[in-house]
Design an enzyme around this catalytic site. Structure first.
Site, PDB file in Angstrom:
ATOM      1  N   SER A  32       0.865  -1.029  -0.010  1.00 46.71           N
ATOM      2  CA  SER A  32       0.099  -0.003   0.062  1.00 46.71           C
ATOM      3  C   SER A  32       1.102   1.103  -0.005  1.00 46.71           C
ATOM      4  O   SER A  32       1.804   1.398  -1.047  1.00 46.71           O
ATOM      5  CB  SER A  32      -0.975  -0.226   1.330  1.00 46.71           C
ATOM      6  OG  SER A  32      -1.745   1.082   1.307  1.00 46.71           O
ATOM      7  N   TYR A  52      -5.429   7.957  -5.549  1.00 46.06           N
ATOM      8  CA  TYR A  52      -4.557   7.322  -4.975  1.00 46.06           C
ATOM      9  C   TYR A  52      -4.841   6.753  -3.510  1.00 46.06           C
ATOM     10  O   TYR A  52      -4.836   5.574  -3.223  1.00 46.06           O
ATOM     11  CB  TYR A  52      -3.019   7.960  -5.194  1.00 46.06           C
ATOM     12  CG  TYR A  52      -1.864   7.115  -4.648  1.00 46.06           C
ATOM     13  CD1 TYR A  52      -1.137   6.308  -5.523  1.00 46.06           C
ATOM     14  CD2 TYR A  52      -0.973   7.287  -3.468  1.00 46.06           C
ATOM     15  CE1 TYR A  52      -0.007   5.644  -5.157  1.00 46.06           C
ATOM     16  CE2 TYR A  52      -0.039   6.491  -3.057  1.00 46.06           C
ATOM     17  CZ  TYR A  52       0.664   5.742  -4.046  1.00 46.06           C
ATOM     18  OH  TYR A  52       1.617   4.936  -3.811  1.00 46.06           O
ATOM     19  N   LYS A  59      -5.344   3.134  -2.230  1.00 40.68           N
ATOM     20  CA  LYS A  59      -4.456   2.507  -1.050  1.00 40.68           C
ATOM     21  C   LYS A  59      -4.994   2.148   0.192  1.00 40.68           C
ATOM     22  O   LYS A  59      -4.814   1.299   0.900  1.00 40.68           O
ATOM     23  CB  LYS A  59      -3.174   3.492  -0.979  1.00 40.68           C
ATOM     24  CG  LYS A  59      -2.159   3.633  -2.168  1.00 40.68           C
ATOM     25  CD  LYS A  59      -1.729   2.145  -2.492  1.00 40.68           C
ATOM     26  CE  LYS A  59      -0.536   2.284  -3.654  1.00 40.68           C
ATOM     27  NZ  LYS A  59      -0.114   0.698  -4.093  1.00 40.68           N
TER      28      LYS A  59
HETATM   29  N1  LIG Z   1       7.963   5.052  -4.532  1.00 46.06           N
HETATM   30  C1  LIG Z   1       7.189   5.775  -3.619  1.00 46.06           C
HETATM   31  O1  LIG Z   1       7.646   6.958  -3.218  1.00 46.06           O
HETATM   32  C2  LIG Z   1       6.158   4.689  -3.106  1.00 46.06           C
HETATM   33  C3  LIG Z   1       5.677   3.957  -3.704  1.00 46.06           C
HETATM   34  N2  LIG Z   1       4.455   2.806  -3.042  1.00 46.06           N
HETATM   35  C4  LIG Z   1       3.979   1.963  -3.983  1.00 46.06           C
HETATM   36  O2  LIG Z   1       4.925   0.968  -4.098  1.00 46.06           O
HETATM   37  C5  LIG Z   1       4.772   0.327  -5.411  1.00 46.06           C
HETATM   38  C6  LIG Z   1       5.769   0.367  -6.505  1.00 46.06           C
HETATM   39  O3  LIG Z   1       6.056   1.578  -6.686  1.00 46.06           O
HETATM   40  P1  LIG Z   1       7.567   2.244  -7.312  1.00 46.06           P
HETATM   41  O4  LIG Z   1       8.551   1.225  -7.012  1.00 46.06           O
HETATM   42  O5  LIG Z   1       7.580   3.703  -6.998  1.00 46.06           O
HETATM   43  O6  LIG Z   1       7.015   2.564  -8.915  1.00 46.06           O
HETATM   44  P2  LIG Z   1       7.833   2.358 -10.212  1.00 46.06           P
HETATM   45  O7  LIG Z   1       6.948   2.992 -11.227  1.00 46.06           O
HETATM   46  O8  LIG Z   1       9.299   2.333 -10.100  1.00 46.06           O
HETATM   47  O9  LIG Z   1       7.406   0.678 -10.587  1.00 46.06           O
HETATM   48  C7  LIG Z   1       6.131   0.155 -10.638  1.00 46.06           C
HETATM   49  C8  LIG Z   1       6.211  -1.187 -11.309  1.00 46.06           C
HETATM   50  O10 LIG Z   1       4.641  -1.486 -11.619  1.00 46.06           O
HETATM   51  C9  LIG Z   1       4.650  -1.970 -12.809  1.00 46.06           C
HETATM   52  N3  LIG Z   1       3.122  -1.678 -13.207  1.00 46.06           N
HETATM   53  C10 LIG Z   1       2.696  -0.361 -13.350  1.00 46.06           C
HETATM   54  N4  LIG Z   1       1.329  -0.646 -13.662  1.00 46.06           N
HETATM   55  C11 LIG Z   1       1.495  -1.859 -14.038  1.00 46.06           C
HETATM   56  C12 LIG Z   1       0.179  -2.847 -14.577  1.00 46.06           C
HETATM   57  N5  LIG Z   1      -1.197  -2.330 -14.911  1.00 46.06           N
HETATM   58  N6  LIG Z   1       0.328  -4.020 -14.671  1.00 46.06           N
HETATM   59  C13 LIG Z   1       1.440  -4.521 -14.408  1.00 46.06           C
HETATM   60  N7  LIG Z   1       2.407  -3.872 -13.810  1.00 46.06           N
HETATM   61  C14 LIG Z   1       2.234  -2.413 -13.695  1.00 46.06           C
HETATM   62  C15 LIG Z   1       5.718  -1.134 -13.618  1.00 46.06           C
HETATM   63  O11 LIG Z   1       5.866  -1.867 -14.829  1.00 46.06           O
HETATM   64  P3  LIG Z   1       5.169  -1.356 -16.373  1.00 46.06           P
HETATM   65  O12 LIG Z   1       4.749   0.012 -16.091  1.00 46.06           O
HETATM   66  O13 LIG Z   1       6.154  -1.792 -17.435  1.00 46.06           O
HETATM   67  O14 LIG Z   1       3.942  -2.297 -16.053  1.00 46.06           O
HETATM   68  C16 LIG Z   1       6.765  -1.385 -12.638  1.00 46.06           C
HETATM   69  O15 LIG Z   1       7.520  -2.560 -12.796  1.00 46.06           O
HETATM   70  C17 LIG Z   1       3.451   0.949  -6.088  1.00 46.06           C
HETATM   71  O16 LIG Z   1       2.296   0.225  -5.459  1.00 46.06           O
HETATM   72  C18 LIG Z   1       3.387   2.481  -5.162  1.00 46.06           C
HETATM   73  O17 LIG Z   1       2.003   3.011  -5.219  1.00 46.06           O
HETATM   74  C19 LIG Z   1       4.127   3.166  -1.846  1.00 46.06           C
HETATM   75  C20 LIG Z   1       4.890   4.250  -1.050  1.00 46.06           C
HETATM   76  C21 LIG Z   1       5.790   5.142  -1.779  1.00 46.06           C
HETATM   77  C1  LIG Z   2       3.481  12.768  14.829  1.00 43.78           C
HETATM   78  C2  LIG Z   2       2.874  12.447  13.401  1.00 43.78           C
HETATM   79  C3  LIG Z   2       3.219  13.486  12.264  1.00 43.78           C
HETATM   80  C4  LIG Z   2       3.280  12.607  11.176  1.00 43.78           C
HETATM   81  C5  LIG Z   2       3.483  13.117  10.129  1.00 43.78           C
HETATM   82  C6  LIG Z   2       3.409  12.425   8.821  1.00 43.78           C
HETATM   83  C7  LIG Z   2       2.961  12.967   7.626  1.00 43.78           C
HETATM   84  C8  LIG Z   2       2.205  12.201   6.741  1.00 43.78           C
HETATM   85  C9  LIG Z   2       3.218  11.526   5.545  1.00 43.78           C
HETATM   86  C10 LIG Z   2       2.421  10.756   4.610  1.00 43.78           C
HETATM   87  C11 LIG Z   2       3.526  10.126   3.570  1.00 43.78           C
HETATM   88  C12 LIG Z   2       2.845   9.489   2.633  1.00 43.78           C
HETATM   89  C13 LIG Z   2       3.830   8.885   1.604  1.00 43.78           C
HETATM   90  C14 LIG Z   2       3.167   8.245   0.495  1.00 43.78           C
HETATM   91  C15 LIG Z   2       4.364   8.363  -0.659  1.00 43.78           C
HETATM   92  C16 LIG Z   2       3.709   7.353  -1.892  1.00 43.78           C
HETATM   93  O1  LIG Z   2       3.051   6.691  -1.930  1.00 43.78           O
HETATM   94  C17 LIG Z   2       3.926   8.353  -2.992  1.00 43.78           C
HETATM   95  N1  LIG Z   2       5.379   8.607  -3.370  1.00 43.78           N
HETATM   96  C18 LIG Z   2       3.607   7.272  -4.310  1.00 43.78           C
HETATM   97  O2  LIG Z   2       4.704   7.272  -5.315  1.00 43.78           O
END
Ligand SMILES: NC(=O)C1=CN([C@@H]2O[C@H](COP(=O)(O)OP(=O)(O)OC[C@H]3O[C@@H](n4cnc5c(N)ncnc54)[C@H](OP(=O)(O)O)[C@@H]3O)[C@@H](O)[C@H]2O)C=CC1
Ligand SMILES: CCCCCCCCCCCCCCCC(=O)[C@@H](N)CO
Length: 267
Positions: free
Chosen positions: A139, A153, A157
């Site tokens: 998530s 989003y 999530k």
């Molecule tokens: N980076 C961040 O800050 C954060 C990310 N997340 C979550 O972590 C996960 C990974 O994110 P992140 O590594 O940053 O993303 P990236 O964009 O680096 O990687 C995403 C991956 O998912 C694949 N993907 C996307 N859409 C599809 C689809 N429809 N079917 C199959 N594969 C798919 C992409 O390949 P392709 O496009 O070729 O399909 C790629 O392999 C996500 O769920 C994101 O929401 C959570 C918190 C923070």
């Molecule tokens: C005492 C408590 C204070 C806490 C403050 C915290 C504030 C909330 C932060 C939320 C961060 C969410 C990151 C999600 C990233 C993400 O999913 C995307 N980058 C997708 O790519």
């Protein structure tokens, strides 16, 4: 030897999890759409000692149930049924709700929520037949607290938490663990794209937690999964948000309203 299926395994957090599990001796199948990115990821991962024969890739779209079903069958014919599913595939399209075309909202729900449901549905029969398995759902911190500019989003999530809780209750009796993680901002290709369009209202909240490296996020997710943890949190602040999300939300809401009254943007 376990067979781990990693959706989103060609990039970012999914790729880092694939690397970690390959280095620990698992067989890994990467599932994502773009063949070029899958090949590039295979090239990187093949450098790990002995990983070549334990690594495969399938192209599929998790938002399309038939596509992910076919992908999972192809993976099983290579390495046997998946013992572990890591559902990391996901997308983000920041934008204020009233500005954003409905298609972008819907696509985020289709990939991030329905994509996980489709992936679980595709592996579950084999896990039940095997009498066990592990499912790790990715998530986000944005699955714990509402963030302006992230309505689609956050909706997708947050929904995963409900999906994980229900699934966990259903599968516990079958030896299948379901863990869900709520990572902070993490330096990945998606994050780099997202930062170009993140609204200032969102940065006012998200900027409070420093971005993590994908390898560190991967380690925490895998550790949580192997210990059978229900929910996996990152750092003190986001763990607090995990336990007391509604309180933190109320505080941020009040703050955003105050800054808006003063006619200022929040950052
Ligand atoms: N980076 C961040 O800050 C954060 C990310 N997340 C979550 O972590 C996960 C990974 O994110 P992140 O590594 O940053 O993303 P990236 O964009 O680096 O990687 C995403 C991956 O998912 C694949 N993907 C996307 N859409 C599809 C689809 N429809 N079917 C199959 N594969 C798919 C992409 O390949 P392709 O496009 O070729 O399909 C790629 O392999 C996500 O769920 C994101 O929401 C959570 C918190 C923070
Ligand atoms: C005492 C408590 C204070 C806490 C403050 C915290 C504030 C909330 C932060 C939320 C961060 C969410 C990151 C999600 C990233 C993400 O999913 C995307 N980058 C997708 O790519």
């Amino acid at each position: 030897m376990r067979h781990v299926l990693v959706t989103g395994g060609s990039s970012g957090i999914g790729l880092a999890i694939a690397a970690l599990l390959l280095s620990r001796g698992d067989r890994v199948t990467l599932l994502a759409r773009d063949e070029g990115r899958l090949e590039a990821a295979m090239d990187i991962l093949s450098e790990l000692p002995g990983a070549g024969e334990r690594l495969a890739a399938v192209s599929a779209d998790v938002a399309d149930a038939a596509s992910v079903g076919a992908g999972v069958r192809a993976a099983a014919s290579r390495f046997g049924p998946a013992d572990v599913l890591v559902a990391s595939a996901g997308i983000v399209e920041p934008g204020l709700f009233h500005d954003q075309p409905p298609e972008l909202f819907e696509r985020q729900v289709a990939v991030n929520l329905f994509g996980v449901a489709n992936s679980v549905r595709a592996v579950l029969p084999d896990m039940r037949a095997a009498g066990g398995g592990r499912i790790a759902i990715v998530s986000s911190g944005a699955g714990l607290i509402g963030i302006p500019g992230y309505s689609g989003y956050c909706a997708s999530k947050f929904a995963l938490r409900g999906l994980a809780a229900s699934l966990r209750a259903e599968t516990a009796g079958h030896g299948i663990s379901v863990s869900i993680s709520f990572p902070p901002d993490t330096v990945t290709p998606q994050y780099e794209r997202e930062m170009l369009v993140r609204p200032p209202e969102a940065e006012a909240m998200m900027g409070r937690v420093r971005p993590w490296q994908a390898a560190d996020v991967a380690r925490v997710i895998v550790e949580g999964m192997e210990k059978g943890r229900r929910e996996v949190h990152f750092g003190v602040a986001l763990r607090f948000v995990g336990y007391f999300g509604p309180l933190v939300s109320a505080w941020f809401d009040a703050r955003l309203v105050r800054t808006a009254r003063k006619g200022r943007r929040p950052v």
